[in-house]
Design a protein around this motif. Structure first.
Motif, PDB file in Angstrom:
ATOM      1  N   GLY A   1       0.820  -1.208   0.000  1.00 52.95           N
ATOM      2  CA  GLY A   1       0.000   0.000   0.000  1.00 52.95           C
ATOM      3  C   GLY A   1       0.858   1.263   0.000  1.00 52.95           C
ATOM      4  N   LEU A   2       1.959   1.225   0.743  1.00 50.72           N
ATOM      5  CA  LEU A   2       2.877   2.372   0.757  1.00 50.72           C
ATOM      6  C   LEU A   2       3.563   2.538  -0.600  1.00 50.72           C
ATOM      7  CD1 LEU A   2       4.452   1.895   4.295  1.00 50.72           C
ATOM      8  CD2 LEU A   2       2.866   3.684   3.576  1.00 50.72           C
ATOM      9  N   TYR A   3       3.934   1.429  -1.224  1.00 53.38           N
ATOM     10  CA  TYR A   3       4.499   1.493  -2.581  1.00 53.38           C
ATOM     11  C   TYR A   3       3.513   2.156  -3.537  1.00 53.38           C
ATOM     12  CZ  TYR A   3       8.814  -1.314  -2.711  1.00 53.38           C
ATOM     13  OH  TYR A   3      10.096  -1.760  -2.588  1.00 53.38           O
ATOM     14  N   GLU A   4       2.249   1.752  -3.466  1.00 53.63           N
ATOM     15  CA  GLU A   4       1.249   2.297  -4.377  1.00 53.63           C
ATOM     16  C   GLU A   4       0.983   3.774  -4.109  1.00 53.63           C
ATOM     17  OE1 GLU A   4      -2.021  -0.395  -4.089  1.00 53.63           O
ATOM     18  OE2 GLU A   4      -0.865  -2.013  -5.019  1.00 53.63           O
ATOM     19  N   GLN A   5       1.058   4.191  -2.850  1.00 53.23           N
ATOM     20  CA  GLN A   5       0.883   5.615  -2.546  1.00 53.23           C
ATOM     21  C   GLN A   5       2.007   6.449  -3.157  1.00 53.23           C
ATOM     22  OE1 GLN A   5      -1.746   7.136  -1.072  1.00 53.23           O
ATOM     23  NE2 GLN A   5      -0.703   8.957  -1.777  1.00 53.23           N
ATOM     24  N   VAL A   6       3.232   5.957  -3.057  1.00 55.09           N
ATOM     25  CA  VAL A   6       4.358   6.666  -3.671  1.00 55.09           C
ATOM     26  C   VAL A   6       4.193   6.670  -5.194  1.00 55.09           C
ATOM     27  CG1 VAL A   6       6.860   6.679  -3.974  1.00 55.09           C
ATOM     28  CG2 VAL A   6       5.889   6.176  -1.739  1.00 55.09           C
ATOM     29  N   SER A   7       3.686   5.574  -5.740  1.00 50.90           N
ATOM     30  CA  SER A   7       3.440   5.498  -7.178  1.00 50.90           C
ATOM     31  C   SER A   7       2.431   6.547  -7.620  1.00 50.90           C
ATOM     32  CB  SER A   7       2.942   4.101  -7.532  1.00 50.90           C
ATOM     33  OG  SER A   7       2.511   4.035  -8.858  1.00 50.90           O
ATOM     34  N   TYR A   8       1.343   6.695  -6.886  1.00 51.66           N
ATOM     35  CA  TYR A   8       0.342   7.715  -7.208  1.00 51.66           C
ATOM     36  C   TYR A   8       0.942   9.117  -7.116  1.00 51.66           C
ATOM     37  CZ  TYR A   8      -3.068   3.949  -6.614  1.00 51.66           C
ATOM     38  OH  TYR A   8      -3.758   2.782  -6.720  1.00 51.66           O
ATOM     39  N   ASN A   9       1.787   9.350  -6.127  1.00 51.15           N
ATOM     40  CA  ASN A   9       2.439  10.658  -5.999  1.00 51.15           C
ATOM     41  C   ASN A   9       3.319  10.954  -7.218  1.00 51.15           C
ATOM     42  OD1 ASN A   9       1.231  11.005  -3.535  1.00 51.15           O
ATOM     43  ND2 ASN A   9       3.034  10.459  -2.342  1.00 51.15           N
ATOM     44  N   CYS A  10       4.011   9.928  -7.727  1.00 52.54           N
ATOM     45  CA  CYS A  10       4.833  10.122  -8.928  1.00 52.54           C
ATOM     46  C   CYS A  10       3.966  10.469 -10.128  1.00 52.54           C
ATOM     47  CB  CYS A  10       5.651   8.869  -9.218  1.00 52.54           C
ATOM     48  SG  CYS A  10       7.020   8.599  -8.085  1.00 52.54           S
ATOM     49  N   PHE A  11       2.825   9.796 -10.266  1.00 50.77           N
ATOM     50  CA  PHE A  11       1.940  10.081 -11.395  1.00 50.77           C
ATOM     51  C   PHE A  11       1.327  11.475 -11.292  1.00 50.77           C
ATOM     52  CE2 PHE A  11       1.397   5.280 -11.694  1.00 50.77           C
ATOM     53  CZ  PHE A  11       2.316   5.173 -12.727  1.00 50.77           C
ATOM     54  N   ILE A  12       1.016  11.914 -10.088  1.00 50.54           N
ATOM     55  CA  ILE A  12       0.479  13.266  -9.897  1.00 50.54           C
ATOM     56  C   ILE A  12       1.546  14.305 -10.251  1.00 50.54           C
ATOM     57  CG2 ILE A  12      -0.278  14.915  -8.130  1.00 50.54           C
ATOM     58  CD1 ILE A  12      -1.707  12.493  -6.793  1.00 50.54           C
ATOM     59  N   ALA A  13       2.780  14.064  -9.821  1.00 50.54           N
ATOM     60  CA  ALA A  13       3.867  14.988 -10.153  1.00 50.54           C
ATOM     61  C   ALA A  13       4.111  15.019 -11.666  1.00 50.54           C
ATOM     62  CB  ALA A  13       5.143  14.593  -9.417  1.00 50.54           C
ATOM     63  N   ALA A  14       3.982  13.869 -12.337  1.00 54.32           N
ATOM     64  CA  ALA A  14       4.138  13.828 -13.791  1.00 54.32           C
ATOM     65  C   ALA A  14       3.039  14.650 -14.464  1.00 54.32           C
ATOM     66  CB  ALA A  14       4.116  12.386 -14.290  1.00 54.32           C
ATOM     67  N   ALA A  15       1.825  14.583 -13.933  1.00 53.35           N
ATOM     68  CA  ALA A  15       0.724  15.385 -14.494  1.00 53.35           C
ATOM     69  C   ALA A  15       1.000  16.878 -14.327  1.00 53.35           C
ATOM     70  CB  ALA A  15      -0.592  15.002 -13.826  1.00 53.35           C
ATOM     71  N   ILE A  16       1.585  17.256 -13.201  1.00 49.87           N
ATOM     72  CA  ILE A  16       1.940  18.667 -12.997  1.00 49.87           C
ATOM     73  C   ILE A  16       3.005  19.089 -14.006  1.00 49.87           C
ATOM     74  CG2 ILE A  16       3.027  20.277 -11.378  1.00 49.87           C
ATOM     75  CD1 ILE A  16       1.582  18.702  -9.131  1.00 49.87           C
ATOM     76  N   TYR A  17       3.953  18.209 -14.283  1.00 44.60           N
ATOM     77  CA  TYR A  17       4.960  18.513 -15.303  1.00 44.60           C
ATOM     78  C   TYR A  17       4.331  18.653 -16.688  1.00 44.60           C
ATOM     79  CZ  TYR A  17       9.427  18.321 -12.851  1.00 44.60           C
ATOM     80  OH  TYR A  17      10.504  18.608 -12.059  1.00 44.60           O
ATOM     81  N   VAL A  18       3.304  17.872 -16.978  1.00 45.39           N
ATOM     82  CA  VAL A  18       2.607  18.008 -18.265  1.00 45.39           C
ATOM     83  C   VAL A  18       1.974  19.396 -18.372  1.00 45.39           C
ATOM     84  CG1 VAL A  18       0.621  17.196 -19.606  1.00 45.39           C
ATOM     85  CG2 VAL A  18       2.210  15.553 -18.638  1.00 45.39           C
ATOM     86  N   VAL A  19       1.352  19.846 -17.294  1.00 44.65           N
ATOM     87  CA  VAL A  19       0.730  21.177 -17.290  1.00 44.65           C
ATOM     88  C   VAL A  19       1.794  22.265 -17.486  1.00 44.65           C
ATOM     89  CG1 VAL A  19      -0.503  22.849 -15.846  1.00 44.65           C
ATOM     90  CG2 VAL A  19      -1.252  20.471 -15.923  1.00 44.65           C
ATOM     91  N   LEU A  20       2.899  22.146 -16.778  1.00 44.63           N
ATOM     92  CA  LEU A  20       3.970  23.140 -16.931  1.00 44.63           C
ATOM     93  C   LEU A  20       4.598  23.082 -18.325  1.00 44.63           C
ATOM     94  CD1 LEU A  20       5.672  22.973 -13.433  1.00 44.63           C
ATOM     95  CD2 LEU A  20       4.189  24.746 -14.346  1.00 44.63           C
ATOM     96  N   GLY A  21       4.676  21.889 -18.900  1.00 43.15           N
ATOM     97  CA  GLY A  21       5.161  21.775 -20.271  1.00 43.15           C
ATOM     98  C   GLY A  21       4.216  22.437 -21.255  1.00 43.15           C
TER      99      GLY A  21
END
Length: 101
Positions: free
Chosen positions: A63-83
C-alpha cells in the motif's frame, strides 16, 4: 490587447525540455513503484512497526508502494501542465517575433 507572455524564448524552450524529462522520469518511477520494485525500498516511507507488528506485512508495505506510485503520477501530471504552459510561451514568443517583422 493583453499579452500573457511572461518568459523569453530560451526559458520557455528550457521549460519544455525539463518538462519532457520530468514526465518520462516520473512515469517510469511510478511504474516501478507500482510493480513493487525491491530496488526502491529505501524511498518507501515505512517504519519497523509496519513490517513486524502487522499480521500481513506485505499488504501494508505494498500500500505504501502504491501511494508513492500515485504521488509520482500526480507529479508527472503537474509537469505536463507546466510543459503545456512553456509550449504556449514558445508560441507567443514566435507570434511576437512575427508581428515585429
Amino acid at each position: 490587447m493583453v499579452s500573457l507572455l511572461c518568459c523569453g524564448p530560451k526559458l520557455a524552450a528550457c521549460g519544455i525540455v525539463l518538462s519532457i524529462w520530468g514526465v518520462i522520469m516520473l512515469v517510469l518511477l511510478g511504474i516501478f513503484f507500482n510493480v513493487h520494485s525491491a530496488v526502491l525500498i529505501e524511498d518507501v516511507p515505512f517504519q519497523e512497526s509496519d513490517l513486524f507488528d502487522d499480521p500481513k506485512p506485505p499488504t501494508k508495505l505494498y500500500g505504501l508502494y502504491e501511494q508513492v506510485s500515485y504521488n509520482c503520477f500526480i507529479a508527472a501530471a503537474i509537469y505536463v501542465v507546466l510543459g503545456g504552459f512553456s509550449f504556449c510561451q514558445v508560441r507567443l514568443n514566435k507570434r511576437k517575433e512575427y508581428m515585429v517583422r
